[in-house]
Design a protein around this motif. Structure first.
Motif, short mmCIF file in Angstrom:
data_model
loop_
_atom_site.label_atom_id
_atom_site.label_comp_id
_atom_site.label_asym_id
_atom_site.label_seq_id
_atom_site.Cartn_x
_atom_site.Cartn_y
_atom_site.Cartn_z
N HIS A 1 19.59 23.22 24.76
CA HIS A 1 18.77 24.42 24.91
C HIS A 1 17.67 24.17 25.93
O HIS A 1 17.06 23.09 25.96
CB HIS A 1 18.17 24.79 23.55
N LEU A 2 17.43 25.18 26.74
CA LEU A 2 16.38 25.11 27.76
C LEU A 2 15.63 26.44 27.73
O LEU A 2 16.26 27.50 27.71
CB LEU A 2 17.00 24.86 29.13
N SER B 1 11.97 22.45 30.77
CA SER B 1 11.94 23.24 29.53
C SER B 1 10.53 23.32 28.94
O SER B 1 9.80 22.31 28.88
CB SER B 1 12.89 22.64 28.48
N SER B 2 10.16 24.52 28.48
CA SER B 2 8.87 24.74 27.81
C SER B 2 8.94 24.37 26.32
O SER B 2 7.92 24.35 25.65
CB SER B 2 8.45 26.21 27.92
N GLU B 3 10.15 24.10 25.83
CA GLU B 3 10.32 23.76 24.42
C GLU B 3 10.05 22.27 24.25
O GLU B 3 10.94 21.43 24.37
CB GLU B 3 11.74 24.11 23.97
N GLY C 1 16.37 16.04 26.20
CA GLY C 1 17.30 16.73 27.09
C GLY C 1 17.75 18.07 26.53
O GLY C 1 18.84 18.55 26.84
N GLY C 2 16.89 18.69 25.71
CA GLY C 2 17.22 19.99 25.12
C GLY C 2 18.23 19.91 23.99
O GLY C 2 18.75 20.95 23.57
N LEU C 3 18.50 18.70 23.47
CA LEU C 3 19.55 18.55 22.47
C LEU C 3 19.16 19.20 21.14
O LEU C 3 18.11 18.91 20.58
CB LEU C 3 19.85 17.07 22.25
N LEU C 4 20.02 20.04 20.64
CA LEU C 4 19.92 20.60 19.29
C LEU C 4 21.02 19.93 18.48
O LEU C 4 22.19 20.31 18.58
CB LEU C 4 20.09 22.12 19.29
N GLU C 5 20.63 18.88 17.74
CA GLU C 5 21.62 18.13 16.97
C GLU C 5 22.21 19.01 15.89
O GLU C 5 21.73 20.11 15.65
CB GLU C 5 20.95 16.89 16.39
#
Length: 426
Positions: free
Chosen positions: A289-290, A328-330, A337-341
């Motif tokens: 996610h970005l 990314s702002s998150e 790296g924006g990973l959503l496990e």
């Protein structure tokens, strides 16, 4: 004796203006049917409550007991409601007008009505709106009092959950139950116990002769659900007291237990239905996610342009993870790296879930907007996960909590009733 006399005089003082008004208007005197501490319950209140309960019973297609039986049952419920409101007031529980307004708005929404129309509907049915507001306020107070009682309990420990799961008490079966309760006061004399036992045996005999269980509950039960035909709802056997769980084990729909002795009195249970709990499989997702959020430095339009540019770069072969780390702002996932496990459906909110649902593994979403900013999602993989054990632990915790909460509330109600001044004049 002196204290009781003072309470009686106080109650009469409260009701004298009402009596005087009724006499001056030439209306029948609204007599007192019960003194409850310094308060009173009037015949008109009892009549209104009986009318409401009668409509509910008829709507369920059940027969009403004789008027005298219904009066006794409804009056006891009114007494317990009044005692709880008084105790809530004594212990500092307050309900604001805003709380009542919010509750009224929820009632209106549940009935798909604007609040103004709800008021008209109530008044057309002969219900005074201000009295309805008062009843809502009292219900909120009672709910908060009961929640305070429950919150005072010790939390459920992991050890208690382990013991329950390891025991033969944790059942995979759930039962839809109804009950008839015959109460026995705390510190009851042998004569009082014998009287209650004789009463429950007489009820059991009438059930055996064909009397409908719901009708018997309405007529004779002293449980809080008596006027609902004794409906308890679905209960896992593990959440029930052992004496109940053992009594219903092996019973099928429609079967009834013999009278069961409990610390609070006697209970007859009816099994209305039985069902098995099944294995719990949950779909889980793994994604990247970005997000680009508008700020003082980035306008909403610039955020949209930036997310579109990043999508083009990913399509051209640049690494999603590297771009997420850089842009990314998150902050909670940027360093990953924006990973959503692996997460269950809805684990990151409806906006991301909607995007994930539209993708196949390996696909990149179109830019989409949420209140937080502009987003890109790449779905990496999907799997089915067996969550049965996790759900079992959660259910065990909930069962223990329900069981302890109900026991504590029952104890509190009995103590409240026994400690309070109540004089029935029905």
């Amino acid at each position: 004796m002196k204290q009781a006399m003072i309470r009686t005089l106080a109650a009469l003082i409260l009701v004298l203006p009402l009596l005087a008004t009724a006499q001056s208007d030439g209306q029948p005197i609204d007599r007192i049917v019960a003194l409850v501490e310094e308060d009173v319950i009037l015949q008109s209140e009892l009549d209104q409550a009986i009318d409401a309960i009668s409509q509910q019973v008829r709507a369920r297609g059940e027969n009403l007991p004789p008027r005298s039986v219904l009066e006794e049952q409804v009056l006891e419920r009114l007494i317990m409601q009044r005692l709880q409101v008084l105790r809530a007031e004594q212990t500092g529980i307050r309900v604001s007008d805003a709380d009542v307004d919010n509750a009224l708005n929820r009632v209106a929404q549940q009935n798909n009505l604007p609040l103004a129309q709800l008021r008209r509907v109530l008044e057309s049915d002969g219900i005074d709106f201000e009295e309805f507001r008062r009843d809502i306020r009292h219900e909120i107070m009672t709910s908060r009092l009961q929640q305070r009682v429950v919150n005072s309990m010790d939390p459920i420990s992991g050890t208690e959950i382990d013991i329950l799961l390891a025991s033969d008490q944790f059942s995979s079966e759930e039962y839809l139950l109804s009950q008839i309760v015959v109460s026995v006061p705390e510190s009851a004399s042998p004569e009082q116990v014998q009287e209650a036992q004789s009463r429950v045996e007489e009820i059991y005999r009438r059930l055996d002769e064909g009397m409908a269980f719901s009708a018997a509950a309405i007529s004779y039960s002293q449980g809080p659900d008596a006027l609902e035909g004794g409906d308890v709802g679905w209960r896992n056997a593990s959440a029930l007291p052992r004496v109940f769980a053992e009594a219903i084990q092996g019973l099928g729909p429609g079967e009834v237990t013999e009278p069961l002795r409990t610390p609070a009195g006697f209970v007859i249970l009816k099994v209305r239905d039985v069902r098995e709990r099944s294995e719990v499989m949950v779909e889980e997702y793994r994604a990247r996610h970005l997000m680009i959020s508008p700020s003082e430095l980035i306008s909403p339009e610039e955020a949209r342009e930036q997310i579109q540019n990043l999508r083009r770069r990913i399509q051209q072969g640049e690494d999603f993870a590297e771009l997420a780390r850089e842009y990314s702002s998150e902050q909670s996932t940027a360093n990953l790296g924006g990973l959503l496990e692996w997460f269950p459906a809805g684990g990151y909110g409806p906006d991301i879930q909607e995007a994930v649902d539209s993708l196949e593994p390996g696909e990149l979403s179109e830019p989409f907007r949420s209140p937080r900013g502009w987003h890109l999602v790449k779905l990496l993989d999907v799997r089915q996960t067996d969550r049965t054990e996790e759900i079992r632990r959660s259910e065990a915790r909930e069962m223990l909590s329900q069981q302890k909460s109900q026991e504590e509330l029952d104890r509190f109600m009995r103590q409240l009733r026994n400690e309070s001044f109540v004089e029935i004049r029905l």
